[in-house]
Design a protein around this motif. Structure first.
Motif, mmCIF file in Angstrom:
data_model
loop_
_atom_site.group_PDB
_atom_site.id
_atom_site.type_symbol
_atom_site.label_atom_id
_atom_site.label_comp_id
_atom_site.label_asym_id
_atom_site.label_seq_id
_atom_site.Cartn_x
_atom_site.Cartn_y
_atom_site.Cartn_z
ATOM 1 N N SER A 167 26.030 39.742 6.150
ATOM 2 C CA SER A 167 26.205 39.851 7.601
ATOM 3 C C SER A 167 25.205 40.845 8.198
ATOM 4 N N ILE A 168 24.878 41.903 7.466
ATOM 5 C CA ILE A 168 23.914 42.882 7.986
ATOM 6 C C ILE A 168 22.495 42.313 7.966
ATOM 7 N N GLU A 202 31.202 50.391 8.959
ATOM 8 C CA GLU A 202 30.690 49.069 8.575
ATOM 9 C C GLU A 202 31.592 48.432 7.519
ATOM 10 N N LYS A 232 21.822 39.308 8.528
ATOM 11 C CA LYS A 232 21.774 38.415 9.698
ATOM 12 C C LYS A 232 21.498 39.219 10.961
ATOM 13 N N GLU A 233 22.095 40.418 11.054
ATOM 14 C CA GLU A 233 21.802 41.297 12.190
ATOM 15 C C GLU A 233 20.338 41.732 12.163
ATOM 16 N N ASN A 234 19.834 42.035 10.962
ATOM 17 C CA ASN A 234 18.418 42.404 10.830
ATOM 18 C C ASN A 234 17.516 41.274 11.302
ATOM 19 N N LYS A 286 31.764 44.307 7.228
ATOM 20 C CA LYS A 286 30.350 43.945 7.091
ATOM 21 C C LYS A 286 29.930 43.990 5.631
ATOM 22 N N GLU A 331 18.225 39.042 13.531
ATOM 23 C CA GLU A 331 18.256 39.029 15.009
ATOM 24 C C GLU A 331 17.230 40.003 15.575
ATOM 25 N N SER A 332 17.228 41.243 15.047
ATOM 26 C CA SER A 332 16.293 42.259 15.512
ATOM 27 C C SER A 332 14.850 41.823 15.258
#
Ligand SMILES: [Zn+2]
Length: 318
Positions: free
Chosen positions: A302-303, A293, A305-307, A298, A309-310
Motif C-alpha cells: 500500500s505504501i 502506519e 502505491k502511495e509512492n 499500511k 502516486e507521488s
C-alpha cells in the motif's frame, strides 16, 4: 482424620479430592503437551529480520505460523539504529536471521560470522544483488543499500527467503505453506510492478530531485533519473553556497517538485522549496513503518502505491 465427620461428608471429601487430583493432573498434562508441541512443531521457527521490508516478506511467507521479529522498532531509521543487548540475544536464539547489508544495518555485518558459528542461519540480502554506488557520503561504505524499493528486486528477495525457509524445514506441510504463501505475495508484487510500469511509461519529466539518495534502483527500472540534493545528509543544514548551487540547478532544470521522505527531517527540502517555489512531495523509503502506519493497516504494497502516486505527479505522467 475424618473421626468427627459423618459418612456422607467423608464420601463427599474423597470424591472432591479425586476431582482435584484428576483436574490438576489434566492441567499439567495439557500444559506439558503444549510445551512439547512448541518444541517439536517445525512451524514454530524463530526468525529475526533486521528491518521492516525483510520482516514483511518473512511474515507473509510464514503466514503467522512462525515467530518473526523485526529488530528495528516502529518509527526508527535502520541507518541509525543499534539493537539492544536483549535483541542481540534474541537474534542468537533464532534459527534464521535475515538482514540487508550494504551498509544499511552495519551491526548485522559484525555479528554475522559469529552467528554462523553458533548455528544460526544468516542471509545477507544485498550479497545476492549487484549493488550500486551511492553518491551520498552518509551511506556507510558508499554503497546504495536501498534494494527493496525496486519491486522487481523485492520479488527476488521473496524468492531468496522462501528458498531459505524451504531448505531449512524437513516438514513437507510447511514447505507447501511457504511455497503457497510466497506465490501469493509474488502475485501481488507482480501486479504492483505492472502498475509502476504502466503509470510511469508516459511522463513529461525524466528527472526527480530527492533529499536523500534512495531511489537509484527504482529509477533504473522505470527509466528516470534522480538528482540528490548535493548529496547532503537529510538532517544537515546546507551552507549558503550549497543552497545557492542547488537553487540554481532547480531553476535551470525547471524542477517543480522535491521529494522528501517520511522518516527523516524534510527541513532541507523545505528550505530549498521555499527558495525556488518548487513543491514538496512525500516518498516513503520504507525503511520502517511508524506506529500510525502499522495501526492503519499500511504495508509494503500500500505504501509503494502511495509512492507511485507521488512519482506520477513529480514526473508529470499522463
Ligand atoms: Zn536510506
Amino acid at each position: 482424620m475424618f473421626k468427627n465427620l459423618s459418612t456422607q461428608m467423608k464420601i463427599t471429601i474423597v470424591i472432591a479430592s479425586i476431582f482435584i487430583i484428576f483436574g490438576t493432573s489434566a492441567l499439567i498434562l495439557n500444559y506439558r503437551s503444549k510445551a512439547n508441541k512448541e518444541a517439536n512443531d517445525p512451524n514454530a521457527v524463530k526468525i529475526s529480520a533486521s528491518f521492516y521490508p525483510l520482516y514483511y516478506i518473512t511474515q507473509k511467507i510464514t503466514g503467522g505460523n512462525d515467530t518473526v521479529t523485526n529488530i528495528t522498532p516502529a518509527g526508527s531509521e535502520p541507518h541509525e539504529y543499534e539493537p539492544t543487548t536483549v535483541q542481540i540475544r534474541d537474534i542468537y536464539e533464532s534459527k534464521l536471521f535475515v538482514f540487508n547489508g550494504a551498509g544499511l544495518d552495519p551491526w548485522a555485518d559484525k555479528i554475522q560470522e559469529n552467528l554462523g558459528k553458533t548455528g544460526v542461519k544468516t542471509v545477507n540480502m544485498s550479497s545476492k544483488f549487484n549493488i550500486l554506488n551511492s553518491v551520498e557520503a552518509s551511506e556507510k561504505g558508499n554503497q546504495d543499500p536501498h534494494i527493496w524499493l525496486s519491486p522487481s528486486m523485492y520479488k527476488q528477495q521473496v524468492e531468496v527467503i522462501r528458498d531459505q525457509l524451504v531448505t531449512m524445514t524437513t516438514n513437507s506441510t510447511n514447505k507447501n505453506i511457504y511455497n503457497n504463501n510466497a506465490d501469493l505475495l509474488l502475485k501481488d508484487l507482480t501486479k504492483l510492478e505492472t502498475e509502476f510500469k504502466t503509470r510511469l511509461s508516459k511522463c513529461d519529466k525524466k528527472e526527480i530531485m530527492t533529499s536523500h539518495d534512495f531511489l537509484q534502483y527504482l529509477a533504473r527500472d522505470y527509466g528516470f533519473s534522480v538528482v540528490s540534493i548535493n548529496g547532503l545528509s537529510p538532517d544537515r543544514e546546507p551552507s549558503s553556497l550549497e543552497l545557492a548551487e542547488t537553487t540554481k540547478l532547480i531553476r535551470d532544470k525547471k524542477i517543480k517538485y522535491i521529494f522528501t521522505e517520511t522518516l527523516a527531517s524534510p527541513k532541507l527540502a523545505q528550505t530549498i522549496a521555499a527558495e525556488t517555489g518548487a513543491q514538496n512531495l512525500i516518498l516513503n523509503p520504507l525503511e520502517g513503518l511508524t506506529k500510525d502506519e502499522i495501526d492503519s493497516g499500511k504495508d509494503y504494497i500500500s505504501i509503494q502505491k502511495e509512492n507511485l502516486e507521488s512519482l506520477t505527479k513529480g514526473l508529470e505522467c499522463r
